[in-house]
Design an enzyme around this catalytic site. Sequence first.
Site, mmCIF file in Angstrom:
data_model
loop_
_atom_site.group_PDB
_atom_site.id
_atom_site.type_symbol
_atom_site.label_atom_id
_atom_site.label_comp_id
_atom_site.label_asym_id
_atom_site.label_seq_id
_atom_site.Cartn_x
_atom_site.Cartn_y
_atom_site.Cartn_z
ATOM 1 C CG PHE A 1 -1.674 -0.492 -22.228
ATOM 2 C CD1 PHE A 1 -1.650 -0.229 -21.127
ATOM 3 C CD2 PHE A 1 -0.640 -0.025 -23.245
ATOM 4 C CE1 PHE A 1 -0.810 0.656 -20.553
ATOM 5 C CE2 PHE A 1 0.452 0.805 -22.409
ATOM 6 C CZ PHE A 1 0.443 1.035 -21.346
ATOM 7 C CB SER B 1 -0.921 0.107 1.286
ATOM 8 O OG SER B 1 -0.458 -0.171 2.371
ATOM 9 C CD GLU C 1 -5.851 9.054 -32.512
ATOM 10 O OE1 GLU C 1 -6.003 9.631 -33.780
ATOM 11 O OE2 GLU C 1 -4.790 8.815 -31.979
ATOM 12 C CB SER C 2 -12.783 8.827 -30.426
ATOM 13 O OG SER C 2 -13.925 8.359 -31.064
ATOM 14 N N GLY C 3 -11.924 7.381 -33.086
ATOM 15 C CA GLY C 3 -11.864 7.210 -34.644
ATOM 16 C C GLY C 3 -13.534 7.625 -34.992
ATOM 17 N NE ARG D 1 1.702 -7.479 -21.464
ATOM 18 C CZ ARG D 1 1.262 -8.656 -21.915
ATOM 19 N NH1 ARG D 1 2.190 -9.683 -22.339
ATOM 20 N NH2 ARG D 1 -0.446 -9.046 -22.031
ATOM 21 N NE ARG E 1 0.523 -3.504 -4.251
ATOM 22 C CZ ARG E 1 -0.298 -3.996 -3.174
ATOM 23 N NH1 ARG E 1 -1.518 -3.143 -2.980
ATOM 24 N NH2 ARG E 1 -0.363 -5.108 -2.823
ATOM 25 N NE ARG F 1 -5.344 -10.619 -23.247
ATOM 26 C CZ ARG F 1 -4.075 -11.229 -23.056
ATOM 27 N NH1 ARG F 1 -3.226 -10.682 -23.756
ATOM 28 N NH2 ARG F 1 -4.147 -12.392 -22.420
#
Length: 546
Positions: A87, A66, A402-404, A500, A491, A89
């Site tokens: 990312f 913590s 980012e939105s298409g 990763r 953390r 997942r």
Amino acid sequence: MTGDEAEARFLDDVTVELVKHSASDSDVLWAARVSTAGEQSLEEVGKDPARSRGLINFLMRDRHGSPFEHNSMTFLVSAPIFVFREFHRHRVGWCLAGDSEITLVSEKGHIRRRTIGELYRLWHHGVEDTLPRTGGGVSWHEKARKWNAQVKHANRSHYLGLHDTRESAERAVAAFRAENPSRRLRKLDSVRRNHVRCYDETTFQASRARILDVMESGVKSLIRLTTASGQELRCSVDHAILTPDGWRKAGELRAGDALMIGGTAPRPSEALVPPSLRRGIGVWTSMQRLRLIGEIDTCYLCSGSFAREDLALDHVVPVAADLLKALDERNLAPVCLPCHRKKSDSEQALARRGGKIAMAKPDLITSIEDGGEEMTYDLSVEGPWHNFLANGIVVHNSYNEESGRYRELQPNFYVPGVERKLVQEGRPGKYVFAEGSAEQHKLVTEAMEASYRQSYAAYREMLEAGIAREVARAVLPVGLFSSMYATCNARSLMHFLSLRTKNEQAKVPSFPQREIEMVAEKMEAAWATLMPLTHEAFVAGGRVAP
């Protein structure tokens, strides 16, 4: 640069920028010492470097996690779309308990609620159908002059005999189905069309936003927030909560602080704005277009760039909500037509319930307690307001890509560099990657570039024909570059890095895809500069998160 002028760019690297942070080793030291030394521990932080290093090493070694959560870092990541799927997942951040109730809103404004855990199961695993898979039933056998009972189950026919009465035959069929239950699993498309209640963060007025994904975030430690009105939410300390002063992390809040919850207010009466005055306001607003909207300007809601003819001037605070701001040009901002239509709909219809309008309102926190540890979940919701109601409290989603739907996507595509290993050898779970030959690299490069050019040409052709961006983008490949804000604490970042990155010092081996490892390496480099003692302890401890 417009889509007509843009030429395809082929990139072999990702970019990661640390855009804001509140993170240092002293945050860990303060959090660890405050439980025993109180607030005066702040005065001791940093006085003895050797003691500081020893305390951080102790916390990491004995897995006291913590103290590493009281900090925040936000990264702007630019990478191929398939990297963001990874990312998604293994997210690094905000989480809610599975029993958190999410407020869903239909197109007509009808409210219903589902827990976020239930939404996750329905979204990803479907639900048992209400109809059994068994077929067949009861029929009249003319030759025998009796009722025939026969059931088809698991692709086999089961003869249940002839019966003197229909009731007897039906009982036989019912008994067979009770002893041999079988239900088919199906995906509920309707769940994937659900919309959540969200709020305009300027006016606090309610709207609705489509759910883009429901994510399982792993087992996390939670805190329990309780408010004066009885609202209760269990979430991670990183989860962003809307307050009257903006977004704050749940772990930063204290008893007595205010947060925003779902509520209602008297609906502004349109009778207060006479039709003649409303028309006059509309004429005055139209006269400001050329002065306040550039030839190419930015929508203040979705941040997309648009030509002037594709933009309207919007009253940020609606006329009905504050008539004094109706002729205040500081209350006017360019907005694209889809966002304008969506905002207008929410102002005029979606937020109405009876004689009230749905609004977020402040409520005081009465207690903050330990919320246990369990599997957690989160939502990704459509913009422009990336928030939703969880147990009546306004919270933020943690994944803003980012939105298409709202802006034209630029032709930036990923092509592996020559150092990228191309050949997979071995079987799943045991395979390794090997260097590719010059011919293989040439094939990959030429095939990808040709595919990218063809798909982007089709995308532009549809846009020029008037096809909506959200439809045209379907032809674009996952190698297209996108951008995303990702927020985490030390953390959660350590958890992400352990999964990763591939490192010889790691106690638990990991075999990430190279492209997301490139992102992780850049995030780790930025974090190591901010928190060198914590990073040093993480590496020395075998790269295992506490």
